[in-house]
Design an enzyme around this catalytic site. Structure first.
Site, PDB file in Angstrom:
ATOM      1  N   GLY A   1      11.439  22.043 -43.738  1.00 18.84           N
ATOM      2  CA  GLY A   1      11.070  23.214 -42.948  1.00 18.84           C
ATOM      3  C   GLY A   1      12.198  23.768 -42.105  1.00 18.84           C
ATOM      4  O   GLY A   1      11.990  24.654 -41.270  1.00 18.84           O
TER       5      GLY A   1
ATOM      6  N   GLY B   1      16.475  28.776 -29.631  1.00 17.86           N
ATOM      7  CA  GLY B   1      15.169  28.129 -29.572  1.00 17.86           C
ATOM      8  C   GLY B   1      14.807  27.695 -28.169  1.00 17.86           C
ATOM      9  O   GLY B   1      14.646  28.516 -27.262  1.00 17.86           O
TER      10      GLY B   1
ATOM     11  N   LYS C   1      22.325  36.659 -33.349  1.00 17.37           N
ATOM     12  CA  LYS C   1      22.335  35.901 -32.098  1.00 17.37           C
ATOM     13  C   LYS C   1      23.611  36.154 -31.299  1.00 17.37           C
ATOM     14  O   LYS C   1      23.573  36.276 -30.073  1.00 17.37           O
ATOM     15  CB  LYS C   1      22.168  34.409 -32.398  1.00 17.37           C
ATOM     16  CG  LYS C   1      20.807  34.066 -32.991  1.00 17.37           C
ATOM     17  CD  LYS C   1      20.749  32.629 -33.480  1.00 17.37           C
ATOM     18  CE  LYS C   1      19.411  32.300 -34.108  1.00 17.37           C
ATOM     19  NZ  LYS C   1      19.357  30.947 -34.684  1.00 17.37           N
TER      20      LYS C   1
ATOM     21  N   GLU D   1      14.212  35.136 -24.492  1.00 15.91           N
ATOM     22  CA  GLU D   1      14.910  33.845 -24.433  1.00 15.91           C
ATOM     23  C   GLU D   1      14.867  33.108 -25.763  1.00 15.91           C
ATOM     24  O   GLU D   1      15.848  32.489 -26.184  1.00 15.91           O
ATOM     25  CB  GLU D   1      14.294  32.975 -23.337  1.00 15.91           C
ATOM     26  CG  GLU D   1      14.913  31.607 -23.189  1.00 15.91           C
ATOM     27  CD  GLU D   1      16.361  31.660 -22.727  1.00 15.91           C
ATOM     28  OE1 GLU D   1      17.248  31.332 -23.553  1.00 15.91           O
ATOM     29  OE2 GLU D   1      16.605  32.038 -21.575  1.00 15.91           O
TER      30      GLU D   1
ATOM     31  N   VAL E   1      17.550  33.308 -29.149  1.00 14.61           N
ATOM     32  CA  VAL E   1      18.821  32.604 -29.328  1.00 14.61           C
ATOM     33  C   VAL E   1      18.667  31.161 -28.857  1.00 14.61           C
ATOM     34  O   VAL E   1      18.342  30.915 -27.703  1.00 14.61           O
ATOM     35  CB  VAL E   1      19.964  33.258 -28.523  1.00 14.61           C
ATOM     36  CG1 VAL E   1      21.274  32.504 -28.762  1.00 14.61           C
ATOM     37  CG2 VAL E   1      20.121  34.718 -28.882  1.00 14.61           C
TER      38      VAL E   1
ATOM     39  N   ILE F   1      16.617  26.014 -26.011  1.00 15.89           N
ATOM     40  CA  ILE F   1      17.727  25.910 -25.058  1.00 15.89           C
ATOM     41  C   ILE F   1      17.705  27.143 -24.143  1.00 15.89           C
ATOM     42  O   ILE F   1      17.727  28.264 -24.639  1.00 15.89           O
ATOM     43  CB  ILE F   1      19.087  25.827 -25.786  1.00 15.89           C
ATOM     44  CG1 ILE F   1      19.061  24.772 -26.886  1.00 15.89           C
ATOM     45  CG2 ILE F   1      20.205  25.538 -24.785  1.00 15.89           C
ATOM     46  CD1 ILE F   1      20.289  24.787 -27.771  1.00 15.89           C
TER      47      ILE F   1
ATOM     48  N   LYS G   1      15.048  38.027 -33.033  1.00  9.29           N
ATOM     49  CA  LYS G   1      16.471  38.294 -32.799  1.00  9.29           C
ATOM     50  C   LYS G   1      16.962  39.528 -33.539  1.00  9.29           C
ATOM     51  O   LYS G   1      17.806  40.270 -33.024  1.00  9.29           O
ATOM     52  CB  LYS G   1      17.308  37.075 -33.183  1.00  9.29           C
ATOM     53  CG  LYS G   1      17.101  36.630 -34.614  1.00  9.29           C
ATOM     54  CD  LYS G   1      17.695  35.276 -34.867  1.00  9.29           C
ATOM     55  CE  LYS G   1      17.102  34.623 -36.107  1.00  9.29           C
ATOM     56  NZ  LYS G   1      15.716  34.197 -35.916  1.00  9.29           N
TER      57      LYS G   1
ATOM     58  N   ASP H   1      21.909  35.464 -39.691  1.00 12.74           N
ATOM     59  CA  ASP H   1      21.098  35.019 -38.572  1.00 12.74           C
ATOM     60  C   ASP H   1      21.969  34.768 -37.340  1.00 12.74           C
ATOM     61  O   ASP H   1      21.621  35.169 -36.217  1.00 12.74           O
ATOM     62  CB  ASP H   1      20.366  33.730 -38.965  1.00 12.74           C
ATOM     63  CG  ASP H   1      19.596  33.103 -37.820  1.00 12.74           C
ATOM     64  OD1 ASP H   1      18.435  33.502 -37.603  1.00 12.74           O
ATOM     65  OD2 ASP H   1      20.155  32.219 -37.135  1.00 12.74           O
TER      66      ASP H   1
ATOM     67  N   GLY I   1      12.040  25.340 -34.309  1.00 14.19           N
ATOM     68  CA  GLY I   1      10.819  24.529 -34.319  1.00 14.19           C
ATOM     69  C   GLY I   1       9.770  25.133 -33.412  1.00 14.19           C
ATOM     70  O   GLY I   1      10.092  25.797 -32.415  1.00 14.19           O
TER      71      GLY I   1
END
Length: 337
Positions: A102, A49, A120, A44, A47, A51, A20, A116, A217
């Site tokens: 994590g 993960g 995005k 994709e 932003v 979704i 990103k 972060d 993840g």
């Protein structure tokens, strides 16, 4: 790495990335390179993960003018705020748990300060609004100042606190911000908990929709990367997702919003009146005041404002903070309705 992406595209090699920071920071340069190249750049996974945010906006909502977006797009901060609210935990204790699970980096600064989320939102502005906006032009505020006092008062007033990426394209100028905000408990975003992400989208035809899922993840990110690879394999030509149309941004501080302001003050007569009078001199109208009776020499004093600009609010606070009876301006949080 920007240089690897640049060299690959200029050699007509398709690129899929989840980076990103690179896409947001170099979006204008990447647009120019994509226009010169015969290859596509897909991102994709940058932003949300797993979704499918970018492809949904570009493909399924392409007939709409996207007027507003508002989202929880950082799983680390959402996990922290959820745990603080549900288990009454201290901020830094939850950060340690997030690191152990994590969900947070060993140095979580980028997440906690909102950086972060800014990257995005910059990408989402490009995709949803067709406006190229540098991350450095987006106002941001992190969650480090949020504590149990703020969460408790938010709950009493019927709100949860979430770190939100907010984009408003409904007027002439674009308003973009990343900030913690009070959001009504019955709003769909308010129920998004822990590491989950969601983006609330308002289109001129489709109305309001929300995309929800795991925002981070390995499996979620891998799913998004693989979907981009499959999409590229199905393309008959190149696809340019980015734009270089410069977005004119208006500062959210110059637009009117409601605010929660928490002071720590000396418990004596006349303090409330003096602060309220200072607000009035800058045309900051007070909707309500909360003063808890605690057996200490200092007490929290909460003001909820009517719609006002943050600029006017800060002019008042710059004077109020010098009052001898005001020991601290503990927090200022935007209220969304």
């Amino acid at each position: 790495n920007y240089e690897y992406i640049k060299k690959s595209l200029l050699k007509d090699k398709n690129v899929v990335t989840a980076n990103k920071a690179v896409v947001a920071t170099y979006s204008k340069d990447l647009y120019d390179i994509c226009c010169r190249s015969n290859a596509s750049l897909k991102f994709e996974a940058s932003v949300g993960g797993g979704i499918p945010i970018i492809n949904t906006i570009k493909d399924n909502l392409s007939s709409n003018k996207i007027e507003k977006i508002m989202g929880i797009i950082n799983g680390t901060t959402n996990f922290i705020l959820t745990q603080m609210a549900e288990h009454k935990m201290d901020f830094y204790d939850v950060v340690k748990i997030a690191q152990d699970k994590g969900y947070a980096e060993s140095d979580p600064t980028s997440d906690l300060e909102g950086e972060d989320t800014v990257y995005k939102l910059s990408i989402l502005s490009n995709i949803a609004f067709g406006k190229n906006v540098s991350p450095s032009d987006i106002s941001s505020q992190g969650i480090k100042k949020i504590n149990q006092e703020d969460i408790k008062y938010a709950a009493e007033l019927g709100y949860n606190i979430k770190l939100l990426a907010i984009g408003d394209n409904s007027e002439t100028d674009l308003e973009l911000s990343v900030e913690p905000a009070f959001i009504k408990k019955n709003h769909p975003l308010s129920s998004v908990k822990n590491e989950f992400n969601a983006l609330f989208i308002e289109g001129n035809s489709v109305g309001e929709i929300m995309l929800y899922g795991k925002g981070a993840g390995g499996m979620a990110t891998g799913s998004a990367v693989l979907s981009d690879v499959i999409k590229i394999c199905s393309l008959t030509g190149k696809e340019v997702l980015l734009t270089n149309t410069k977005g004119k941004i208006i500062s959210s501080a110059s637009r009117e919003h409601r605010y929660y302001v928490r002071f720590e003050v000396v418990d004596k007569a006349g303090v409330l009146g003096k602060i309220a009078d200072s607000f009035g001199k800058e045309n900051v109208s007070i909707e309500s005041v909360v003063q808890k009776n605690v057996e200490k020499s200092t007490v929290p004093l909460i003001f909820i404002t009517h719609n006002t600009t943050r600029d006017s609010l800060m002019k008042s606070i710059d004077k109020i903070k010098n009052f001898e009876t005001v020991l601290g301006i503990e927090n200022i949080i935007r209220i969304l309705d």
